[in-house]
Write an enzyme that holds these catalytic residues in place. Sequence first.
Site, mmCIF file in Angstrom:
data_model
loop_
_atom_site.group_PDB
_atom_site.id
_atom_site.type_symbol
_atom_site.label_atom_id
_atom_site.label_comp_id
_atom_site.label_asym_id
_atom_site.label_seq_id
_atom_site.Cartn_x
_atom_site.Cartn_y
_atom_site.Cartn_z
ATOM 1 N N ARG A 138 0.679 -1.274 -0.032
ATOM 2 C CA ARG A 138 -0.318 0.522 -0.251
ATOM 3 C C ARG A 138 0.921 0.908 -0.078
ATOM 4 O O ARG A 138 2.236 1.229 0.589
ATOM 5 C CB ARG A 138 -0.664 0.211 1.513
ATOM 6 C CG ARG A 138 -2.157 -1.121 1.453
ATOM 7 C CD ARG A 138 -2.238 -1.166 2.600
ATOM 8 N NE ARG A 138 -2.933 -0.200 3.099
ATOM 9 C CZ ARG A 138 -3.889 0.088 4.607
ATOM 10 N NH1 ARG A 138 -3.481 -0.465 4.971
ATOM 11 N NH2 ARG A 138 -4.101 1.627 4.758
ATOM 12 N N SER A 164 0.278 4.373 1.964
ATOM 13 C CA SER A 164 0.761 5.253 3.194
ATOM 14 C C SER A 164 2.410 4.781 3.630
ATOM 15 O O SER A 164 2.922 4.076 2.894
ATOM 16 C CB SER A 164 -0.757 4.596 3.655
ATOM 17 O OG SER A 164 0.293 3.261 4.412
ATOM 18 N N LYS A 212 -3.377 -8.309 10.429
ATOM 19 C CA LYS A 212 -4.639 -8.134 11.443
ATOM 20 C C LYS A 212 -5.719 -7.611 9.922
ATOM 21 O O LYS A 212 -6.507 -8.197 10.209
ATOM 22 C CB LYS A 212 -4.307 -6.545 12.077
ATOM 23 C CG LYS A 212 -4.288 -5.533 11.861
ATOM 24 C CD LYS A 212 -4.111 -4.740 12.546
ATOM 25 C CE LYS A 212 -4.367 -3.434 11.809
ATOM 26 N NZ LYS A 212 -4.936 -2.204 11.752
ATOM 27 N N ASP A 213 -4.878 -7.527 8.729
ATOM 28 C CA ASP A 213 -6.011 -7.129 7.905
ATOM 29 C C ASP A 213 -6.326 -8.174 7.103
ATOM 30 O O ASP A 213 -7.410 -8.222 5.494
ATOM 31 C CB ASP A 213 -5.217 -5.912 6.638
ATOM 32 C CG ASP A 213 -5.007 -4.473 7.542
ATOM 33 O OD1 ASP A 213 -5.703 -4.115 8.670
ATOM 34 O OD2 ASP A 213 -4.178 -3.776 7.170
ATOM 35 N N THR A 269 -11.158 7.253 17.554
ATOM 36 C CA THR A 269 -10.665 5.629 16.730
ATOM 37 C C THR A 269 -12.033 5.168 16.409
ATOM 38 O O THR A 269 -13.352 5.472 16.261
ATOM 39 C CB THR A 269 -10.521 4.440 18.458
ATOM 40 O OG1 THR A 269 -10.339 2.745 18.149
ATOM 41 C CG2 THR A 269 -11.915 3.918 19.006
ATOM 42 N N SER A 282 -11.947 1.731 15.476
ATOM 43 C CA SER A 282 -12.009 -0.072 15.742
ATOM 44 C C SER A 282 -13.446 0.140 16.737
ATOM 45 O O SER A 282 -13.240 0.367 17.545
ATOM 46 C CB SER A 282 -10.695 -0.138 16.898
ATOM 47 O OG SER A 282 -10.768 -1.551 16.733
ATOM 48 N N ARG A 290 -13.556 -3.029 18.505
ATOM 49 C CA ARG A 290 -12.325 -3.231 19.807
ATOM 50 C C ARG A 290 -11.765 -2.708 20.451
ATOM 51 O O ARG A 290 -12.313 -2.745 21.907
ATOM 52 C CB ARG A 290 -11.537 -4.195 18.545
ATOM 53 C CG ARG A 290 -11.198 -4.813 19.875
ATOM 54 C CD ARG A 290 -9.224 -4.873 19.183
ATOM 55 N NE ARG A 290 -8.680 -5.029 18.783
ATOM 56 C CZ ARG A 290 -7.642 -3.728 18.742
ATOM 57 N NH1 ARG A 290 -7.214 -3.555 20.068
ATOM 58 N NH2 ARG A 290 -7.040 -2.859 18.233
ATOM 59 N N ARG A 291 -11.811 -1.269 20.191
ATOM 60 C CA ARG A 291 -11.307 -0.742 21.050
ATOM 61 C C ARG A 291 -12.107 0.041 22.117
ATOM 62 O O ARG A 291 -12.085 0.385 22.924
ATOM 63 C CB ARG A 291 -10.205 0.224 20.047
ATOM 64 C CG ARG A 291 -8.918 -0.583 19.856
ATOM 65 C CD ARG A 291 -7.984 0.410 19.087
ATOM 66 N NE ARG A 291 -6.585 0.313 18.679
ATOM 67 C CZ ARG A 291 -6.637 0.393 17.196
ATOM 68 N NH1 ARG A 291 -6.966 0.946 16.210
ATOM 69 N NH2 ARG A 291 -5.347 -0.297 17.894
ATOM 70 N N ARG A 325 -10.998 8.569 10.708
ATOM 71 C CA ARG A 325 -9.889 8.331 9.816
ATOM 72 C C ARG A 325 -9.333 8.964 9.811
ATOM 73 O O ARG A 325 -8.448 9.856 10.077
ATOM 74 C CB ARG A 325 -11.560 7.609 8.925
ATOM 75 C CG ARG A 325 -12.148 7.387 7.860
ATOM 76 C CD ARG A 325 -11.464 6.046 8.045
ATOM 77 N NE ARG A 325 -10.280 5.297 7.571
ATOM 78 C CZ ARG A 325 -10.551 4.644 6.355
ATOM 79 N NH1 ARG A 325 -11.677 4.801 5.856
ATOM 80 N NH2 ARG A 325 -8.969 4.631 5.440
ATOM 81 N N GLY A 326 -7.667 7.921 8.694
ATOM 82 C CA GLY A 326 -6.932 9.208 8.113
ATOM 83 C C GLY A 326 -5.743 7.441 8.418
ATOM 84 O O GLY A 326 -5.697 7.295 9.772
ATOM 85 N N ASN A 327 -4.781 8.277 7.710
ATOM 86 C CA ASN A 327 -2.626 7.684 7.865
ATOM 87 C C ASN A 327 -2.570 8.190 9.602
ATOM 88 O O ASN A 327 -3.774 8.814 10.827
ATOM 89 C CB ASN A 327 -2.644 8.277 7.502
ATOM 90 C CG ASN A 327 -2.037 9.490 6.661
ATOM 91 O OD1 ASN A 327 -2.010 9.933 8.544
ATOM 92 N ND2 ASN A 327 -1.994 9.612 5.795
ATOM 93 N N VAL A 328 -2.159 7.534 10.504
ATOM 94 C CA VAL A 328 -0.994 7.896 11.574
ATOM 95 C C VAL A 328 -1.128 9.529 12.365
ATOM 96 O O VAL A 328 -1.439 10.315 13.106
ATOM 97 C CB VAL A 328 0.211 7.463 11.981
ATOM 98 C CG1 VAL A 328 0.671 7.662 12.934
ATOM 99 C CG2 VAL A 328 0.115 5.687 12.502
ATOM 100 N N THR A 360 -2.831 12.181 9.963
ATOM 101 C CA THR A 360 -4.455 12.881 9.838
ATOM 102 C C THR A 360 -4.464 12.608 11.366
ATOM 103 O O THR A 360 -4.519 13.785 12.145
ATOM 104 C CB THR A 360 -5.235 12.130 8.694
ATOM 105 O OG1 THR A 360 -3.880 12.052 7.567
ATOM 106 C CG2 THR A 360 -6.101 12.809 9.127
ATOM 107 N N ARG A 361 -3.930 11.459 12.301
ATOM 108 C CA ARG A 361 -4.868 11.288 13.221
ATOM 109 C C ARG A 361 -3.832 12.099 14.722
ATOM 110 O O ARG A 361 -4.506 12.859 15.365
ATOM 111 C CB ARG A 361 -4.948 9.959 13.709
ATOM 112 C CG ARG A 361 -6.366 9.105 12.415
ATOM 113 C CD ARG A 361 -5.982 7.325 12.976
ATOM 114 N NE ARG A 361 -6.631 6.729 11.912
ATOM 115 C CZ ARG A 361 -7.402 5.566 12.205
ATOM 116 N NH1 ARG A 361 -7.210 5.291 13.155
ATOM 117 N NH2 ARG A 361 -8.372 4.926 10.929
ATOM 118 N N CYS A 407 -14.896 -8.043 10.094
ATOM 119 C CA CYS A 407 -13.821 -6.812 9.919
ATOM 120 C C CYS A 407 -14.167 -5.990 11.698
ATOM 121 O O CYS A 407 -13.346 -5.288 11.645
ATOM 122 C CB CYS A 407 -13.721 -6.097 8.803
ATOM 123 S SG CYS A 407 -13.337 -7.217 7.469
#
Length: 312
Positions: free
Chosen positions: A9, A11, A79-80, A123, A125, A127-128, A145-148, A150-151, A238
């Site tokens: 990917r 990213s 995990k994906d 988050t 997720s 799960r979280r 949402r967004g990459n690391v 961005t978050r 998912c």
Amino acid sequence: MKTIKLGTRASTLAVTQSTTIADWLRANAGVEVELVHISTEGDRSTEVVSGMGGQGVFVAALREALIRGEIDIAVHSLKDLPTAPHEHLTIAAIPQRVDPRDVLVARDGLTLGELPQGARVGTGSTRRAAQLNALGLGVDVVPIRGNVDTRLAKVASGEYDAILLARAGLLRLGRADEATELIDPLQMLPAPGQGALACECRADDVATIHLLDGLDDSDTRVAVSAERSLLAALEAGCSAPVGALAEVATGDDGDELWLRAVVGDISGSPTIRLSATGLPSEAAAVGERLAAEMLAEGADTLVAVASPTPGR
């Protein structure tokens, strides 16, 4: 010198992960490696990850490129990957896992226990979210949402008071010191396979499988096999709030496998949390046995509500 085409990917995190595999191949397998950037459905969507619904949204395009012969190896965050075996592909190597735990990144250096009532914690997720709500801290869990980058910027700007992330990603990006708390698995179990990478190639590509032999870590493969067999037996999709963490430890009679798992409701209640032990050679069976115990406690109801698409 043969050139291996390695699919990733685009990213920053994915490229960083894939570059570590490429560097290993260059140093240890005597090959040149070309990184091939591939856009996935998960990258293109603006939806929160837990709402995408389909399985393998971050890996399908990479797998298709493998099957078409456009790349020789695909590097995934384990995990994906869907838990069901692929007819034409194999996970040739699972390198040594990076710390699988979750972390908090909060304003003003705060920890979970120091966040004020109503604090906005981001988050994507379930799960979280389920495990955080189960702690009863009175915070407001909101989608993100967004990459690391961005978050993290959303915390710095004050849009969020805190976010939850995988420590492995921050470690690989050299940003682990930005975490304000490392979260104990007793409070929050990670996603099955979190922190591990998967090097996938065509099942009939014997030469490439052989190149990856030395990259596989046996303890990591045992641990994630237990976690993923549990996930498969639960038929969790998912978006299901399932956490699991397995570890290989030295016991009185040799190595032992310890597996802990949680299935919860996104509201925080009810929550089913159980554990199991067994031999590393029986990793898949340990996961299946623990899943059966959780299903007997009603996990199937929680999974059905949270995850309409089975098989991840």
